[in-house]
Design a protein around this motif. Structure first.
Motif, mmCIF file in Angstrom:
data_model
loop_
_atom_site.group_PDB
_atom_site.id
_atom_site.type_symbol
_atom_site.label_atom_id
_atom_site.label_comp_id
_atom_site.label_asym_id
_atom_site.label_seq_id
_atom_site.Cartn_x
_atom_site.Cartn_y
_atom_site.Cartn_z
ATOM 1 N N ILE A 122 25.168 -8.163 4.663
ATOM 2 C CA ILE A 122 25.633 -6.808 4.384
ATOM 3 C C ILE A 122 25.205 -5.939 5.557
ATOM 4 O O ILE A 122 24.034 -5.928 5.934
ATOM 5 C CB ILE A 122 25.042 -6.273 3.072
ATOM 6 C CG1 ILE A 122 25.538 -7.110 1.889
ATOM 7 C CG2 ILE A 122 25.401 -4.799 2.871
ATOM 8 C CD1 ILE A 122 24.859 -6.782 0.581
ATOM 9 N N SER A 177 31.131 -0.209 6.371
ATOM 10 C CA SER A 177 30.542 -0.976 5.269
ATOM 11 C C SER A 177 31.061 -2.396 5.395
ATOM 12 O O SER A 177 32.244 -2.659 5.164
ATOM 13 C CB SER A 177 30.970 -0.374 3.920
ATOM 14 O OG SER A 177 30.734 -1.278 2.862
ATOM 15 N N ASN A 237 30.636 -6.368 4.215
ATOM 16 C CA ASN A 237 30.113 -7.236 3.163
ATOM 17 C C ASN A 237 30.782 -8.581 3.348
ATOM 18 O O ASN A 237 32.007 -8.694 3.245
ATOM 19 C CB ASN A 237 30.440 -6.648 1.791
ATOM 20 C CG ASN A 237 30.074 -5.172 1.718
ATOM 21 O OD1 ASN A 237 28.945 -4.826 1.411
ATOM 22 N ND2 ASN A 237 31.025 -4.298 2.028
ATOM 23 N N SER A 246 35.484 -4.776 3.761
ATOM 24 C CA SER A 246 34.909 -3.724 4.590
ATOM 25 C C SER A 246 35.761 -2.472 4.607
ATOM 26 O O SER A 246 36.943 -2.493 4.259
ATOM 27 C CB SER A 246 34.728 -4.240 6.025
ATOM 28 O OG SER A 246 35.974 -4.587 6.587
ATOM 29 N N HIS A 298 29.635 -0.191 -0.936
ATOM 30 C CA HIS A 298 29.361 -1.611 -0.689
ATOM 31 C C HIS A 298 29.540 -2.415 -1.988
ATOM 32 O O HIS A 298 30.099 -3.510 -1.976
ATOM 33 C CB HIS A 298 27.937 -1.787 -0.162
ATOM 34 C CG HIS A 298 27.773 -1.470 1.284
ATOM 35 N ND1 HIS A 298 27.846 -2.425 2.269
ATOM 36 C CD2 HIS A 298 27.523 -0.294 1.925
ATOM 37 C CE1 HIS A 298 27.645 -1.858 3.458
ATOM 38 N NE2 HIS A 298 27.450 -0.565 3.273
ATOM 39 N N ILE A 319 31.860 -5.739 -2.769
ATOM 40 C CA ILE A 319 31.269 -6.992 -3.229
ATOM 41 C C ILE A 319 31.876 -7.429 -4.550
ATOM 42 O O ILE A 319 32.069 -8.633 -4.789
ATOM 43 C CB ILE A 319 29.733 -6.840 -3.325
ATOM 44 C CG1 ILE A 319 29.159 -6.794 -1.900
ATOM 45 C CG2 ILE A 319 29.101 -7.972 -4.122
ATOM 46 C CD1 ILE A 319 27.711 -6.396 -1.836
ATOM 47 N N ALA A 339 20.968 -11.411 -0.255
ATOM 48 C CA ALA A 339 21.696 -10.952 0.926
ATOM 49 C C ALA A 339 20.719 -10.461 1.981
ATOM 50 O O ALA A 339 19.588 -10.073 1.681
ATOM 51 C CB ALA A 339 22.664 -9.827 0.550
ATOM 52 N N LEU A 344 23.108 -3.287 -6.011
ATOM 53 C CA LEU A 344 23.812 -4.574 -5.987
ATOM 54 C C LEU A 344 23.236 -5.577 -6.974
ATOM 55 O O LEU A 344 23.894 -6.556 -7.323
ATOM 56 C CB LEU A 344 23.766 -5.165 -4.577
ATOM 57 C CG LEU A 344 24.339 -4.290 -3.457
ATOM 58 C CD1 LEU A 344 24.226 -4.998 -2.121
ATOM 59 C CD2 LEU A 344 25.778 -3.897 -3.751
#
Length: 510
Positions: free
Chosen positions: A260, A266, A268, A297, A385, A389, A402, A422
């Motif tokens: 990440i 952003s 991922n 992203s 983010h 995800i 991550a 997350l």
């Protein structure tokens, strides 16, 4: 004689040069911030001459600060931000630099969406058109600036321009070209049907030669050596899409590992063994000859904090030696999180799902302080983010931990917010310059020092910090994330009206 590797990292805002030893220790570094031009709403450009001026300056400074002979650098690797459009004219001179923050092509993307163009491009390149995607920008130039389009001799990405100035070669690597949607992801080659889907059938000849990321594509020319202080003849590898470089430079090299990046974008991403998952993701980029990176992203990450600092906190902390970023995070750390804290949407440059999206604070009350607003920005970026995800997990890319890199990883509060939002453990690599380190690992691989990226990362990457999610905060953030999504859905028609107003202003100015 000691051996060193030089990694360059050219982002949307800053270009960096870092010299590493073969154990990943940073021997010296230099950086230079560039300037973006916004000639019209949604147009974000940079001068290519300035980019090369800054590149050669930071290289020279880095070599001088390292106190080593230039010929002790055994190889050079360059990473750069993906997408946007960097073009040479037909004589090989700089023509145009469009950054990956540009949204001028949002209307074209909407038009293509209605026509089903994305179904054709995704079938070949595993990517649908979006505003600052390289082929989309090229098609926009063809339609709206045909004189500029006709002047193009070579279509590059950011790091390719620097490699070109160092070596004179007209080349790009497969990680960047898959990342910008210009390759058939299965055979990892240019594809005429893909170009035709973008209405660019005549532009195939504008594309550079292809190389693997760790392939030596040329050597530093005598002219570039004189400008940079490098030794003529030093090998230069093809380089990397910067998100791939940051993953490698933070130690993410095994299948199923997650990276990440809280940088301007952003990012991922999860390493997979083939180009496809059970469902669609934003893009797939090659990781090495046999593996890929599934990527979700958008330009919705730490650029928001950069904006906040630039506009409201630029003078804070100078008197006591702290950076304005540290001051911002200190304000946020003082806030006890509450359910009625403000919500922030990190859409300064649009959203992946909606090019018309705008940033905004919601639910601000008279008792809220600047600390609440800073924390809202940190949380809003993490929510962005999380949304990406969620898309990857729906597509089948799963992971249970991550590595966080990018500017956001330097904060002592933000990585914990990421872990809580997350719901997975988050670690931070020791090196702050993971993009440059990944580029250096590619250079070491090309020079034969390492057998592959994994061996290079094992030798050069160290972990510094670990963060575990707090269960109570995870539940708190789940509720706030739902509110974040609900507000975004409600604002979508308002954003479209604002975007149309931008077009009216731009047309009036023209």
């Amino acid at each position: 004689m000691a051996d060193y590797l030089l990694g360059l990292d050219a982002g949307n805002t800053v270009i960096k040069a870092v010299i590493f030893d073969l154990e990943g220790n940073e021997i010296a570094a230099a950086a230079q911030e560039g300037h973006s031009r916004v000639p019209r709403p949604g147009h974000v450009e940079r001068g290519l001459e300035e980019l090369w001026t800054h590149a050669r300056a930071v290289i020279r400074q880095c070599v001088e600060r390292a106190g080593i002979r230039a010929d002790e650098i055994v190889a050079i690797g360059c990473a750069g931000h993906g997408n946007g459009l960097y073009a040479l004219d037909q004589g090989g001179e700089p023509l145009l630099g469009i950054q990956s923050l540009d949204t001028r092509a949002a209307g074209l993307v909407d038009e293509w969406k209605a026509q089903g163009v994305g179904d054709r491009t995704y079938a070949i390149g595993r990517q649908r058109p979006w505003p600052s995607q390289t082929p989309t920008l090229l098609a926009w130039l063809k339609r709206y600036q045909p004189e500029t389009f006709a002047s193009i001799g070579t279509v590059f990405l950011c790091k390719d321009f620097i490699v070109n100035r160092l070596t004179g070669k007209r080349v790009s690597d497969v990680s960047d070209m898959t990342g910008c949607g210009l390759l058939n992801v299965v055979n990892r080659r240019y594809d005429r049907d893909l170009m035709a889907a973008f209405d660019l059938g005549e532009a195939t000849g504008l594309l550079p030669d292809l190389a693997e990321s760790a392939d030596v594509v040329g050597t530093v020319t005598p002219e570039a050596a004189a400008q940079t202080g490098l030794a003529a003849g030093t090998p230069v590898v093809g380089g990397l899409f910067d998100v791939i470089a940051s993953a490698i430079g933070s130690g993410v090299t095994r299948t199923g590992a997650a990276s990440i990046i809280a940088g301007t974008w952003s990012i991922n991403q999860v390493i997979i063994d083939g180009p496809d998952l059970s469902g669609p993701v934003f893009m797939s980029s090659t990781f090495d000859r046999g593996r890929y990176m599934a990527i979700e992203s958008s330009a919705t990450s730490a650029a928001n904090l950069e904006w906040l600092v630039r506009e409201f906190f630029a003078d804070h902390g100078i008197e006591d030696g702290r950076s304005p970023y540290d001051v911002c995070c200190a304000f946020a750390a003082e806030i006890e999180p509450a359910a009625n804290d403000p919500i922030y949407h990190p859409f300064l440059y649009g959203a992946q799902q909606d090019g018309n999206a705008r940033a905004g604070f919601y639910g601000v009350a008279g008792w809220h302080t600047k600390g609440h607003l800073v924390r809202a920005v940190l949380e809003g970026v993490a929510f962005g983010h999380r949304q990406h995800i969620a898309t990857m997990r729906t597509a089948g890319a799963t992971f249970d931990e991550a590595v966080l890199s990018g500017g956001g990883s330097r904060s002592l509060i933000w990585p914990q917010i990421f872990a809580d939002v997350l719901g997975v453990p988050v670690s931070v690599a020791r090196s702050r310059e993971t993009g440059a380190l990944g580029a250096a690992i590619a250079a070491g691989t090309g020079a034969g020092i390492f057998a592959d990226f994994s061996e290079g990362a094992a030798a050069m990457v160290k972990t510094e910090r670990h963060y575990r999610p707090n269960a109570a905060m995870a539940r708190h953030y789940t509720r706030r994330y739902e509110l974040y999504r609900d507000i975004a859905d409600a604002m979508a028609p308002i954003w479209r009206r604002l975007s149309n107003a931008d077009v009216e202003v731009s047309e009036a100015a023209a």
